[in-house]
Design a protein around this motif. Structure first.
Motif, mmCIF file in Angstrom:
data_model
loop_
_atom_site.group_PDB
_atom_site.id
_atom_site.type_symbol
_atom_site.label_atom_id
_atom_site.label_comp_id
_atom_site.label_asym_id
_atom_site.label_seq_id
_atom_site.Cartn_x
_atom_site.Cartn_y
_atom_site.Cartn_z
ATOM 1 N N ALA A 180 0.840 -1.203 0.000
ATOM 2 C CA ALA A 180 0.000 0.000 0.000
ATOM 3 C C ALA A 180 0.878 1.257 0.000
ATOM 4 C CB ALA A 180 -0.919 -0.012 1.216
ATOM 5 N N GLY A 181 0.593 2.164 -0.909
ATOM 6 C CA GLY A 181 1.295 3.447 -0.960
ATOM 7 C C GLY A 181 2.688 3.378 -1.557
ATOM 8 N N MET A 182 3.089 2.211 -2.072
ATOM 9 C CA MET A 182 4.452 2.081 -2.605
ATOM 10 C C MET A 182 4.512 2.435 -4.083
ATOM 11 S SD MET A 182 6.193 -1.285 -0.967
ATOM 12 C CE MET A 182 6.553 -1.368 0.788
ATOM 13 N N THR A 183 5.697 2.898 -4.516
ATOM 14 C CA THR A 183 5.936 3.108 -5.944
ATOM 15 C C THR A 183 6.075 1.731 -6.595
ATOM 16 O OG1 THR A 183 8.328 3.051 -5.688
ATOM 17 C CG2 THR A 183 7.270 5.211 -5.425
ATOM 18 N N GLN A 184 6.098 1.743 -7.943
ATOM 19 C CA GLN A 184 6.229 0.474 -8.666
ATOM 20 C C GLN A 184 7.570 -0.205 -8.327
ATOM 21 O OE1 GLN A 184 5.757 0.943 -12.871
ATOM 22 N NE2 GLN A 184 5.214 -1.201 -13.171
ATOM 23 N N ALA A 185 8.627 0.605 -8.244
ATOM 24 C CA ALA A 185 9.950 0.036 -7.940
ATOM 25 C C ALA A 185 9.946 -0.572 -6.529
ATOM 26 C CB ALA A 185 11.020 1.120 -8.056
ATOM 27 N N MET A 210 -2.950 -6.888 -8.349
ATOM 28 C CA MET A 210 -2.787 -8.174 -9.032
ATOM 29 C C MET A 210 -1.406 -8.326 -9.665
ATOM 30 S SD MET A 210 -4.986 -10.429 -8.501
ATOM 31 C CE MET A 210 -4.573 -11.668 -9.712
ATOM 32 N N ALA A 211 -0.789 -7.219 -10.070
ATOM 33 C CA ALA A 211 0.560 -7.324 -10.641
ATOM 34 C C ALA A 211 1.497 -7.887 -9.572
ATOM 35 C CB ALA A 211 1.032 -5.956 -11.116
ATOM 36 N N PHE A 212 1.345 -7.394 -8.358
ATOM 37 C CA PHE A 212 2.155 -7.875 -7.232
ATOM 38 C C PHE A 212 1.804 -9.333 -6.905
ATOM 39 C CE2 PHE A 212 2.479 -8.232 -2.519
ATOM 40 C CZ PHE A 212 3.856 -8.157 -2.409
ATOM 41 N N VAL A 213 0.508 -9.628 -6.903
ATOM 42 C CA VAL A 213 0.063 -10.993 -6.584
ATOM 43 C C VAL A 213 0.674 -11.980 -7.576
ATOM 44 C CG1 VAL A 213 -1.961 -12.525 -6.519
ATOM 45 C CG2 VAL A 213 -2.048 -10.283 -5.406
ATOM 46 N N ARG A 214 0.709 -11.593 -8.856
ATOM 47 C CA ARG A 214 1.301 -12.494 -9.868
ATOM 48 C C ARG A 214 2.777 -12.746 -9.585
ATOM 49 N NH1 ARG A 214 -1.384 -8.886 -13.411
ATOM 50 N NH2 ARG A 214 -3.479 -9.664 -13.755
ATOM 51 N N GLU A 215 3.453 -11.754 -9.007
ATOM 52 C CA GLU A 215 4.888 -11.901 -8.690
ATOM 53 C C GLU A 215 5.135 -12.867 -7.535
ATOM 54 O OE1 GLU A 215 7.697 -10.524 -10.013
ATOM 55 O OE2 GLU A 215 6.511 -9.610 -11.603
ATOM 56 N N ILE A 216 4.206 -12.901 -6.563
ATOM 57 C CA ILE A 216 4.508 -13.636 -5.324
ATOM 58 C C ILE A 216 3.705 -14.917 -5.130
ATOM 59 C CG2 ILE A 216 5.262 -11.567 -4.058
ATOM 60 C CD1 ILE A 216 2.494 -11.765 -2.551
ATOM 61 N N ALA A 217 2.503 -14.995 -5.736
ATOM 62 C CA ALA A 217 1.576 -16.039 -5.282
ATOM 63 C C ALA A 217 1.805 -17.382 -5.945
ATOM 64 C CB ALA A 217 0.140 -15.590 -5.535
#
Ligand SMILES: Nc1ncnc2c1ncn2[C@@H]1O[C@H](COP(=O)(O)OP(=O)(O)OP(=O)(O)O)[C@@H](O)[C@H]1O
Length: 254
Positions: A180-185, A210-217
């Motif tokens: 939450a509140g983070m930049t893309q980097a 979802m972009a983050f979820v795809r990276e970790i899940a």
């Protein structure tokens, strides 16, 4: 589920539920998270994700069902006792000591006895110091050990906050919207940190991005109206007809 069948399972929810004035915010949720697994909890606003985390961590008392941390039933224990049993939870609002350095923050968190002793200058043992060094590497804060925490960026503060949890080696870690509140980097770096934790730590992560979820899940559980709607891999969830229907009228999944 009996204790004997819980081998390799870090967190078990059996028929867990809570009602607020007759409204079932969490309803008969069954969930098992294996040792070393990272599970993402997905769901539209109001689906019950935060309430479920509150039930697990003891912030809210369950009306029904049970929670086990490994073989120990922790249902409705006080929050501090659940934390001592090995459940770590990270909230969005950081709790770092802003006037202490990054290393000192981690040392205080790693010091298992009351922090008064740490404040009096008793040092950590060698294992504790090694753990602090590991967590500094893991969170990418090894270059910031002497930085006073109040001067860290938003992303760095969140990574330190995560480090404060990890340094205590909890058996299960709950993360509430860690990007939450983070930049893309910053989000990408958070994904790398979380991927490094996978395997050696058990994590349950609430996340919308979802972009983050795809990276970790690897496995996702979708909550809808307080119930488990679907469980599966990212690809399975993204193509699941029930999930698509549940997200209609919202901004959609992803
Ligand atoms: N203490 C409470 N009293 C009454 N209703 C509550 C309480 N806590 C949560 N609720 C209701 O329970 C439902 C689930 O809320 P919850 O915050 O768990 O959803 P969420 O999936 O975390 O949503 P968000 O993504 O918006 O944070 C909502 O309808 C909410 O209004």
């Amino acid at each position: 589920m009996t204790a004997g069948t819980r081998h390799g399972i870090a967190l078990t929810l059996d028929g867990l539920g809570v009602s607020f004035g007759g409204f079932r915010a969490v309803d008969e949720v069954n969930l098992t998270v294996a040792d070393g697994e990272l599970r993402v909890l997905l769901g539209a606003n109001g689906a019950g994700k935060t309430t479920l985390m509150d039930l697990i961590s003891g912030r809210t008392r369950a009306s029904r069902g049970r929670v086990h941390l490994h073989d120990t039933e922790i249902t409705n224990w006080p929050e501090h006792r659940i934390a001592r049993a090995g459940l770590g939870r990270k909230f969005q609002i950081p709790s770092v000591f802003r006037e202490l350095t990054v290393r000192r923050n981690l040392e205080v968190a790693a010091f298992r006895a009351p922090s008064v002793r740490a404040n009096l200058g008793f040092g950590l043992d060698a294992a504790g110091r090694r753990r602090v060094d590991e967590v500094l590497e893991l969170t990418g804060l090894a270059q910031e050990t002497e930085t006073v925490a109040g001067f860290l960026s938003h992303g760095q503060t969140q990574w330190l906050e995560l480090g404060l949890l990890v340094v205590r080696s909890p058996r299960v870690i709950l993360l509430d919207e860690p990007t939450a509140g983070m930049t893309q980097a910053e989000t990408l770096k958070t994904a790398r940190i979380i991927n490094d934790l996978k395997g050696s730590h058990t994590l349950l992560v609430v996340e919308h991005d979802m972009a983050f979820v795809r990276e970790i899940a690897t496995q996702i559980t979708v909550l809808h109206l307080g119930r488990v709607l679907a469980e599966g891999t990212v690809a399975e969830i993204e193509t699941n007809a029930d999930v698509r229907a549940a997200y209609l009228g919202t901004k959609g999944i992803g």
